[in-house]
Design an enzyme around this catalytic site. Sequence first.
Site, PDB file in Angstrom:
ATOM      1  CG  HIS A 162      -2.054   0.930   1.175  1.00  0.00           C
ATOM      2  ND1 HIS A 162      -2.359   1.674   0.052  1.00  0.00           N
ATOM      3  CD2 HIS A 162      -2.976   1.272   2.110  1.00  0.00           C
ATOM      4  CE1 HIS A 162      -3.425   2.423   0.314  1.00  0.00           C
ATOM      5  NE2 HIS A 162      -3.810   2.193   1.552  1.00  0.00           N
ATOM      6  NE  ARG A 212      -3.394   7.569   0.734  1.00  0.00           N
ATOM      7  CZ  ARG A 212      -4.159   6.491   0.549  1.00  0.00           C
ATOM      8  NH1 ARG A 212      -4.729   5.899   1.577  1.00  0.00           N
ATOM      9  NH2 ARG A 212      -4.311   5.952  -0.655  1.00  0.00           N
ATOM     10  CB  CYS A 270      -3.441   3.074   6.877  1.00  0.00           C
ATOM     11  SG  CYS A 270      -4.067   1.404   7.164  1.00  0.00           S
ATOM     12  CG  ASP A 278      -3.653  -2.000   8.705  1.00  0.00           C
ATOM     13  OD1 ASP A 278      -4.794  -1.537   8.878  1.00  0.00           O
ATOM     14  OD2 ASP A 278      -3.251  -2.420   7.596  1.00  0.00           O
ATOM     15  CD  GLN A 314      -2.481   5.423   4.637  1.00  0.00           C
ATOM     16  OE1 GLN A 314      -3.567   5.377   4.096  1.00  0.00           O
ATOM     17  NE2 GLN A 314      -2.144   6.421   5.458  1.00  0.00           N
TER      18      GLN A 314
HETATM   19  N1  NVA Z   1      -4.306  -3.650   5.567  1.00  0.00           N
HETATM   20  C1  NVA Z   1      -5.562  -3.017   5.259  1.00  0.00           C
HETATM   21  C2  NVA Z   1      -5.340  -1.613   4.809  1.00  0.00           C
HETATM   22  C3  NVA Z   1      -6.604  -0.863   4.462  1.00  0.00           C
HETATM   23  C4  NVA Z   1      -6.347   0.533   3.983  1.00  0.00           C
HETATM   24  C5  NVA Z   1      -6.272  -3.826   4.181  1.00  0.00           C
HETATM   25  O1  NVA Z   1      -5.621  -4.248   3.235  1.00  0.00           O
HETATM   26  O2  NVA Z   1      -7.477  -4.028   4.299  1.00  0.00           O
HETATM   27  N1   CP Z   2      -6.138   3.963   4.181  1.00  0.00           N
HETATM   28  C1   CP Z   2      -6.846   3.647   3.096  1.00  0.00           C
HETATM   29  O1   CP Z   2      -6.310   3.276   2.061  1.00  0.00           O
HETATM   30  O2   CP Z   2      -8.181   3.794   3.224  1.00  0.00           O
HETATM   31  P1   CP Z   2      -9.298   3.341   2.182  1.00  0.00           P
HETATM   32  O3   CP Z   2      -9.353   1.834   2.190  1.00  0.00           O
HETATM   33  O4   CP Z   2     -10.552   3.969   2.729  1.00  0.00           O
HETATM   34  O5   CP Z   2      -8.944   3.864   0.824  1.00  0.00           O
END
Ligand code: NVA
Ligand code: CP
Length: 310
Positions: free
Chosen positions: A131, A290, A262, A222, A134
Site C-alpha cells: 500500500h 493522502r 492508515c 493496522d 499510504q
Molecule cells: N491492511 C488493510 C489496509 C486498508 C487501507 C487492508 O488491506 O485491508
Molecule cells: N487507508 C486507506 O487506504 O483507506 P481506504 O481503504 O478507505 O482507501
Amino acid sequence: MAERKKRDFLEIPDLGAPELLALLDRAAALKAGESAGRPFAGKTLAMVFQKSSTRTRVSFEVAMYQLGGQALFLAGRDLQLGRGEPIRDTAAVLSRYVDGVVIRAFAHQEVVEFAAYASVPVINGLTDLLHPCQVLADLLTIREEFGPELRSRRIAWIGDGNNMANSWLNAAFRLGFELRLACPEGYDPNPEIFRRAAAGANVHLVRDPREAAQGAHVVTTDVWASMGQEAEAEVRAEAFRGYHVDPGLMALADACAIFLHCLPAHRGEEVAAEVIDGARSRIYQEAENRLHVQKALLLELMAPDRKETG
Ligand code: NVA
Ligand code: CP
C-alpha cells in the site's frame, strides 16, 4: 525527440531516495498553498477498484479535480474485467481513453500485469502485498511532526506483517530510517521484501511489541484482518492478542511519539480508543496527507516536465 518511457508507481522503490524526498517536499508545498495550476485540464484518471475504499478513492478523485482533470471511478465488478476479460486487454483499452490509472486489487501480480500492458502511468492503490501511497502520506506526516530529516527516526510497527508493513519495509529500504516490526509468529512480512530491506537498512523483526515500541518516534498499526481476510477474523483475533496499542505501550515510546493508523481502524482491537482518539494520534492529519502526496505523485508521473511557479 525520443519518446519518454511511462513511469508507474507500484511500490515505493519505484522512486529513488532523492525523488521520494522531492515528492514529499512538493506535497508539503502544495499543502501550504502553492498552486500547481490546472495541468490536467482535459485529462482523465481511471480508478479501477476491486476492493472498498474511502480515503484512496476520494483523495485521488479530489486531487484530479483540483489539478483541472477528472477521475473515472470503475468498480471492478461493473467492468468486463469482473466477468473474466483479460487484464491485458482491459489495460490496453483503458490506455486508449485515459491518461493514467489507479488500481486497487487483491493479487499484487494483477497490478504488475496491468502496468505491463498499460501505455499510461499506473499507480498501485493497494494490493494484498503493498500500500505504497499510504506510506507516502505517513512519511509526510512524520516530517511535519519531526522535521524533514527521516534517517534519524525510529518507527515501530505493531501487528500484522501485511501490505502496510511491507510498504514500511520498502520505505526503510529507500530512506534508511530505523524500523522495528513486532509481528506474531506466522504473520511476518513478506520474506523477500524483508530481506531486501534488512540487507541495507536498520530493520528488525521482533515478537514482543514492547521491544518494538521502546524509544520509538512513531508507533503505528493496522487491522488484524485486512480486506479479503474476513473469514480468518476469529483465528487472527486470537493470534494478535497482545499486539494491541494501548497507553501502556505508548508510554514506552519516545516522550514526543505520535500514533499513526492508515484507517479504517477497530477501536478496542488493534488500538485502544484512548490512543487513537488521544493527544498523540495524528490519524486525520495522516488521512488528509493522502490528498497532498497523491497530487505530487500524479504531477510527477503524468506531468513530469511541469514545475510549480510559486
Ligand atoms: N491492511 C488493510 C489496509 C486498508 C487501507 C487492508 O488491506 O485491508
Ligand atoms: N487507508 C486507506 O487506504 O483507506 P481506504 O481503504 O478507505 O482507501
